[in-house]
Every structure is written in C-alpha cells, then in structure tokens.
Design a protein around this motif. Structure first.
Motif, mmCIF file in Angstrom:
data_model
loop_
_atom_site.group_PDB
_atom_site.id
_atom_site.type_symbol
_atom_site.label_atom_id
_atom_site.label_comp_id
_atom_site.label_asym_id
_atom_site.label_seq_id
_atom_site.Cartn_x
_atom_site.Cartn_y
_atom_site.Cartn_z
ATOM 1 N N ARG A 490 0.826 -1.206 0.000
ATOM 2 C CA ARG A 490 0.000 0.000 0.000
ATOM 3 C C ARG A 490 0.866 1.264 0.000
ATOM 4 O O ARG A 490 0.537 2.238 -0.685
ATOM 5 C CB ARG A 490 -0.927 -0.005 1.224
ATOM 6 C CG ARG A 490 -1.878 1.193 1.251
ATOM 7 C CD ARG A 490 -2.824 1.123 2.431
ATOM 8 N NE ARG A 490 -3.700 2.271 2.464
ATOM 9 C CZ ARG A 490 -4.832 2.363 1.800
ATOM 10 N NH1 ARG A 490 -5.218 1.356 1.035
ATOM 11 N NH2 ARG A 490 -5.593 3.442 1.882
ATOM 12 N N ASP A 491 1.970 1.259 0.753
ATOM 13 C CA ASP A 491 2.801 2.456 0.793
ATOM 14 C C ASP A 491 3.439 2.719 -0.569
ATOM 15 O O ASP A 491 3.645 3.876 -0.952
ATOM 16 C CB ASP A 491 3.863 2.342 1.885
ATOM 17 C CG ASP A 491 4.717 1.079 1.728
ATOM 18 O OD1 ASP A 491 4.323 0.187 0.959
ATOM 19 O OD2 ASP A 491 5.761 0.985 2.389
ATOM 20 N N THR A 492 3.736 1.646 -1.331
ATOM 21 C CA THR A 492 4.261 1.829 -2.682
ATOM 22 C C THR A 492 3.224 2.499 -3.579
ATOM 23 O O THR A 492 3.545 3.413 -4.356
ATOM 24 C CB THR A 492 4.661 0.468 -3.286
ATOM 25 O OG1 THR A 492 5.629 -0.157 -2.439
ATOM 26 C CG2 THR A 492 5.229 0.642 -4.681
ATOM 27 N N LEU A 493 1.975 2.052 -3.468
ATOM 28 C CA LEU A 493 0.895 2.654 -4.257
ATOM 29 C C LEU A 493 0.689 4.121 -3.877
ATOM 30 O O LEU A 493 0.547 4.986 -4.754
ATOM 31 C CB LEU A 493 -0.397 1.859 -4.042
ATOM 32 C CG LEU A 493 -1.670 2.426 -4.689
ATOM 33 C CD1 LEU A 493 -1.504 2.538 -6.199
ATOM 34 C CD2 LEU A 493 -2.866 1.548 -4.344
ATOM 35 N N VAL A 494 0.686 4.415 -2.586
ATOM 36 C CA VAL A 494 0.463 5.791 -2.129
ATOM 37 C C VAL A 494 1.567 6.713 -2.632
ATOM 38 O O VAL A 494 1.310 7.829 -3.093
ATOM 39 C CB VAL A 494 0.372 5.830 -0.586
ATOM 40 C CG1 VAL A 494 0.352 7.271 -0.087
ATOM 41 C CG2 VAL A 494 -0.875 5.106 -0.110
ATOM 42 N N ARG A 495 2.825 6.245 -2.579
ATOM 43 C CA ARG A 495 3.928 7.066 -3.079
ATOM 44 C C ARG A 495 3.789 7.323 -4.579
ATOM 45 O O ARG A 495 4.038 8.436 -5.059
ATOM 46 C CB ARG A 495 5.260 6.374 -2.799
ATOM 47 C CG ARG A 495 5.733 6.494 -1.360
ATOM 48 C CD ARG A 495 7.225 6.161 -1.250
ATOM 49 N NE ARG A 495 7.519 4.829 -1.748
ATOM 50 C CZ ARG A 495 7.493 3.732 -1.013
ATOM 51 N NH1 ARG A 495 7.176 3.814 0.272
ATOM 52 N NH2 ARG A 495 7.784 2.554 -1.527
ATOM 53 N N LEU A 513 -7.817 0.727 -6.381
ATOM 54 C CA LEU A 513 -7.355 2.099 -6.587
ATOM 55 C C LEU A 513 -8.327 3.162 -6.103
ATOM 56 O O LEU A 513 -7.919 4.301 -5.859
ATOM 57 C CB LEU A 513 -7.092 2.319 -8.080
ATOM 58 C CG LEU A 513 -5.970 1.481 -8.700
ATOM 59 C CD1 LEU A 513 -6.014 1.574 -10.214
ATOM 60 C CD2 LEU A 513 -4.628 1.949 -8.187
ATOM 61 N N ASP A 514 -9.584 2.820 -5.960
ATOM 62 C CA ASP A 514 -10.619 3.832 -5.732
ATOM 63 C C ASP A 514 -10.324 4.693 -4.507
ATOM 64 O O ASP A 514 -10.199 5.914 -4.600
ATOM 65 C CB ASP A 514 -11.990 3.156 -5.599
ATOM 66 C CG ASP A 514 -13.113 4.182 -5.508
ATOM 67 O OD1 ASP A 514 -13.100 5.126 -6.304
ATOM 68 O OD2 ASP A 514 -13.988 4.036 -4.641
ATOM 69 N N ALA A 515 -10.208 4.070 -3.323
ATOM 70 C CA ALA A 515 -10.044 4.833 -2.085
ATOM 71 C C ALA A 515 -8.717 5.597 -2.039
ATOM 72 O O ALA A 515 -8.707 6.806 -1.772
ATOM 73 C CB ALA A 515 -10.182 3.905 -0.874
ATOM 74 N N PRO A 516 -7.548 4.955 -2.285
ATOM 75 C CA PRO A 516 -6.300 5.724 -2.214
ATOM 76 C C PRO A 516 -6.216 6.828 -3.250
ATOM 77 O O PRO A 516 -5.634 7.882 -2.990
ATOM 78 C CB PRO A 516 -5.215 4.667 -2.416
ATOM 79 C CG PRO A 516 -5.892 3.486 -3.015
ATOM 80 C CD PRO A 516 -7.295 3.515 -2.514
ATOM 81 N N ALA A 517 -6.791 6.616 -4.456
ATOM 82 C CA ALA A 517 -6.750 7.669 -5.476
ATOM 83 C C ALA A 517 -7.608 8.864 -5.059
ATOM 84 O O ALA A 517 -7.222 10.023 -5.259
ATOM 85 C CB ALA A 517 -7.219 7.111 -6.821
#
Length: 636
Positions: A490-495, A513-517
């Motif tokens: 998750r931290d990789t996606l957020v970065r 992707l919905d929530a973090p995007a």
C-alpha cells in the motif's frame, strides 16, 4: 530526606568508621580521643539514617511490585474473560497469546495455540485472500476489519468478523491485536431475509398479469416483466421515474384507490405510452398500499389482459450484454474453479466490463442461481454478494436483485467518422466565438504546453504494454508502470499516486485504486478493450476455434469471457514449441506484448492498436487539457 539513598553510602560509612577506629587507637591525648569519639557518633547516626532509608525504599519497591502483580492479574482476567476471541500475534500472524474465548472458538486449548499461525484455522480455499489481507494489515497503521470463514478443529466452519490493529511497543518487535466475533447466526438470519426477498421478487416477476407499484409521489418503484413485455420499457428505464403516460395518470389512479375505504380494488381506465411512442388504453385494478401503522406506502396497479397479439406488442429492448443462463454460468461463475467464490465472480464481472459485455445496472444471476450452479450454500453466496457490494463491484437492490455496481465505468459511443467529428468540433468552436484559423493554435497550447504524468496499473504484462504504448503514442503522456499483484504494498501505491496526474487502469483493479486515489485527489480512468477487436474475435469464435497468443496466461483468462470463449485456445508467446505449431494461414488474436516476443510471422485477426475502446477518450482529454491550463496559468 531522600527516599532513594546512594547504594554505596553504607560502604563509604563503613570505611569511614574503620578509619576513625584506627585513629582512636593511635590517639595519644584525651582531646583528640574525645574528637574522634564525637565523629564516630555522628558517623553511626548517619549510618542509622541510611539504613532506615534503605528499608523505606525496599518497602516502596515491594508495594509497587505487588500493585503491578495485581494490575497484571486484573488485565489477564479481563483478557481471559472477554466474550470475544482475543489474540496477540506477531506481524506474520503467529499466535503469541490467546484468551479462553479464542481457544473455545478454535477448538484448541489456549496454551496449545501459542506458536501456531492463524492461517491454519482458515479454510484452504480462503487462505490466499487471508494472507493478502494480513499483508495489507501488517503495513497499515489503520485498524482493518473484514468478515471471513474460520475452520475450528473438529467443528463446522464459522463466519467471523475480524478486527486487527497493528501495534509497535517500544524496544520490541511490532505485532497484531485481533478481536474475532462469531457472526454465523447473524449471517444466517440475513441470508434468510435476502432469500425471502429474492424468492418474493422471483414469484412477483413470474405473474403473467402486468403490474406496477408506484410510491406516494407517483414514481415507479417496481415494474414487472409482464409490464415490460406489454410496453417495451425495461425496468431500469422506468424505475425512479414517472409512469410513462399522460400527465396526471398516476395521481388519478392513486385517488381512485384512496377513495375505496374498504380496501377493495378500484377500477380505472389508464393510458400508457409504449417505448415505440404509441399510446395504449388499458383497464386497471388499483389498490392503495399501507403499512401496519396506516401510513400510505404507494399504489399497486394491475392491468387487465390486452387483446393486442403478442407479435404486435412492442418488443423489450435487447442488449448486447444480455447473457444466456449458460453464458452467465461460464463467465461469472466459472472463474471460481473450486476456489474463492468472491474472487471468481469479481473477475467475471471485471472481464465482462473489460470486454464491453456488461454495463453498470445490468442484472446478475440471483443468489439461488449462483448457489445452484456452484453447488455452494446459498448463505455463502449471499455473503459473497454482500462483500462485493461493499467494494462497489455489485449493487444489491432489495426489489430488483443483484446488478453491476454503478461505480464501474459506462461506455459512451463515439463517432468513427473523422470528417463528421471535425465538422462538429469546428461548429462548436464557432458557437463559442472561436474562429476556425485560431483553432489549431488553441489546441496546441491546451494540449502541448505541459506533460501529463500517467500511472498505468494492471496485473498483466499484456495490458501494461498496451496501456503505456497507446498513452505515450496517442496522448503524449509520460507513463509509469505499476504491477497490481499480491506483492504490491500500500505504501508503494500511495507514493506512486503522489507523483502522478492521472491513473489509467482496467476494470480488474478499480476496487484497489478507488479509495487511495480519492484520498490523493488523483482521477482514475478505467479503459475497456477495443470493441472492434472483441467483435472480430467473437465472430470468429462462433465459426470455430481461435488462438490467442499472449504473454501472461491470466490475460488469456480474461478473453475467455467473450461469446464462444470456450473455443478459445490460449498460447504463451514464450512457448516456442506451441507458437511454432500454429498454422501461419490461420488468423490469431495477439497482444502487443506477445508480438514483441514472437519471432515467426503470424496472420493477425485484428490490428495491435488500438487495444482499448475510445469510450473514455473524453476523460483522458479532460485530464490533458486541465494539466495544460494549470501549466499556462503558472507560467503567466
């Protein structure tokens, strides 16, 4: 006086006394002896005070130790006596401590559970998903909650609600706190209610007499299959809207029903407008609907049988996405293959959206249909649908069954006639007071002044290559790739989201992707397969077998959702022997990624590009223009 004496003070005093004793022994005069004795008395008094301080400090330590033991016992009793199962594990899910309720739930004594992984009590067909959730939880500072099945020793599987919180004590390795609650009875009750509602809906739709339910405002709440056959209006075209007919028709029916104080049906004549635009006159029986509290809930209309021959009635609209029962079973339910039902249905829906065979709002097989085709308990199927509803993949409507979730992207048709399109663009520009000669410069400034950073996310190399190639070549985006598999943190996606202007993906990864995007304020554009390619492949599959050459077999599984997909033969581009065995005269379906690996010439059924539908081009254009306008404002 200090309650924390120097531990060396007694030793110092002892040394001092010995020195005084030696001094007294060497004394040769009475005054010197008297002085030595006085100092000796002072030293003895200081030693006595030090001893008292030590005793007091020892007493305080004993009291603190006893209080700590009582507090530990109190917390232990509270831990062991909790009604819910409580566990403490390391970051990998290995049990370090468990209370009595946890032992009872697992069917194993608590002392024997220590050192065992929680995963061994999860059914085998759910362990992969469990480990994925555990991996996410281990890296998240936010408590995670989900529902899953648990398999106790020597007992029937349970449905449990799990809440896991990560903790990191100072100076120790991080771990996980688990609270597990048995919800089997609750789910059984919910499943029974869903089954009852599902059965009632099926029974109501089986009634051959056309009927309609209106709410108190005259809006259509329920629309029967017989009413659809009579008028041509599909359920999703009229539900939530006014009754198709002259103004005031619904109000007249409601007034007639309300006038019957004995609850008997009222007879009225109504006009309905068909989907073809014709008006038909119908006799209807109208009944006022009210709850136990006497409050009006709406109106039921039952139309008398029409004399119009069936062949002359307006036909209900047909959809390209409509599936026969066999197709629904193969596409939506075949993905489970004895594994996790949720993942099988999720992949089936994503494939249907990707290939353009499903749209938001399309009805899916009912709970009973899924249970019958998969030989699963209907409560398990109900739970699977509820979980998918929580992710936005499906929408469970009490009166209408299960439909594709509204969060999935809907395709909008675009014209393929370049001249007609360009004429429309110039005409619209003229209406906005933009002169035709100014248009090229305006387009150049609004699309070529800034670079759009685009994050391409997918789980297969075939789609990742196609995404990056077309977004670079067609749109000029600067693309970055992100592989959406079980190793993605998750931290990789957020970065990655912090460093992009737009995310482009396929329907398979919308839930990821919905929530973090949204949290990052980054738009997500979901692309579908090129409909021309899908149509060409389906036409070929109707005639016989077709070979698809791909890099990733998982991409091949997506293609099996096409009509006739059971005739699709998937060959890996890296399998040189299988590729060499292909007949060069027979057309094949090939991805761009596979084309870069295959050395021998093969006849292509469809061109490599474009691989995706142009339906979301407007969304990509909006991102491109917005980014360029921001760049122009910053330079000014």
């Amino acid at each position: 006086m200090s309650t924390h004496p120097d531990p060396h003070q007694a030793e110092v005093m002892s040394t001092r006394l010995a020195a005084l004793r030696d001094q007294a022994g060497r004394a040769v005069s009475e005054p010197l002896l008297r002085t030595s004795l006085a100092e000796l008395e002072c030293a003895i008094e200081e030693l006595r005070v030090t001893e008292e301080d030590l005793r007091q400090h020892q007493s305080q330590l004993a009291d603190a130790w006893q209080a700590a033991e009582k507090s530990s016992e109190w917390y232990r009793e509270m831990f062991d006596g909790a009604a819910d199962a409580l566990l403490a594990t390391d970051i990998r899910g290995t049990i370090r401590d468990v209370n009595r309720a946890g032992g009872a739930m697992m069917g194993v004594r608590p002392d024997l559970l220590r050192g065992k992984p929680v995963a061994v009590f999860v059914p085998e067909d759910s362990r992969a998903e469990f480990r994925a959730r555990l991996s996410t939880t281990a890296t998240s500072s936010i408590p995670q909650q989900w529902e899953m099945r648990l398999a106790p020793r020597g007992a029937e599987p349970l449905w449990v609600e799990v809440r896991v919180t990560r903790f990191a004590p100072q100076g120790a390795h991080p771990g996980l706190h688990w609270t597990i609650r048995d919800i089997t009875a609750r789910r059984a009750s919910e499943g029974a209610r869903v089954d009852a509602a599902d059965t009632l809906r099926i029974a109501a739709q089986a009634i051959q007499v056309p009927w309609v339910v209106l709410d108190v405002d005259g809006t259509v709440l329920l629309w029967s299959a017989a009413a659809e056959r009579l008028t041509g209006w599909a359920e999703d075209e009229v539900v939530g809207r006014a009754l198709p007919g002259p103004d005031g028709a619904a109000e007249s029916a409601a007034e007639a029903a309300a006038a019957k104080t004995d609850g008997a049906p009222a007879g009225v004549d109504l006009e309905l407008r068909t989907r073809a635009g014709e008006t038909v006159e119908l006799a209807a029986s109208v009944v006022a609907l009210a709850g136990d509290d006497g409050v009006s809930r709406g109106t039921l209309l039952m139309f008398a049988a029409t004399d119009v021959p069936a062949e002359e009635r307006p036909a209900a609209p047909t959809r390209a996405a409509d599936w026969t029962e066999d197709e629904a079973r193969r596409v939506l339910l075949g993905g489970a293959h004895g594994g996790e039902l949720v993942e099988g249905i999720r992949q089936g829906i994503a494939s249907g959206l990707y290939l353009g065979r499903l749209r938001p709002g399309d009805r899916l097989p009912s709970i009973r249909e899924v249970a019958r085709h998969t030989s699963q308990d209907h409560r398990y199927v109900s739970a699977a649908y509820r979980r998918l509803a929580g992710e936005g993949v499906v929408d469970i409507r009490t009166r209408h069954g299960v439909v594709v979730g509204a969060g999935a992207p809907a395709a909008e048709p675009l014209s393929n006639e370049t001249a007609e399109w360009l004429a429309g663009v110039i005409g619209d520009a003229a209406a906005m007071q933009v002169k035709a000669p100014q248009l090229p410069d305006l387009v150049k400034r609004w699309t070529g002044s800034a670079t759009v950073r685009c994050l391409c996310v997918d789980g297969t190399e075939d789609d990742l290559v196609a995404l990056t190639t077309e977004l670079q070549g067609q749109w000029g985006f600067r693309t970055e790739r992100l592989v959406a598999d079980e190793t993605l943190r998750r931290d990789t996606l957020v970065r990655a989201l912090r460093e992009t202007d737009v995310v482009v993906t396929t329907p398979f990864h919308v839930a990821l992707l919905d929530a973090p995007a949204k949290a990052a304020g980054v738009p997500v554009v979901v692309l579908q397969a090129n409909p021309d390619t899908v149509r060409a492949a389906e036409d070929r599959l109707r005639q016989g077998p077709l070979t698809a050459v791909v890099l990733d077999p998982r991409y091949g599984e997506r293609l099996r959702c096409m009509a006739g997909g059971e005739n699709l033969n998937v060959v890996r581009a890296d399998d040189e022997a299988a590729v060499a065995a292909l007949d060069p005269a027979e057309p094949v379906l090939m991805t761009r990624a596979a084309h870069g690996r295959v050395r021998q010439p093969l006849r292509l059924l469809a061109p490599l590009s474009p691989a995706f539908s142009p339906a979301r081009a407007r969304d990509l254009a909006a991102v491109l223009i917005r980014r360029n306008l921001e760049g122009l404002r910053n330079t000014n």
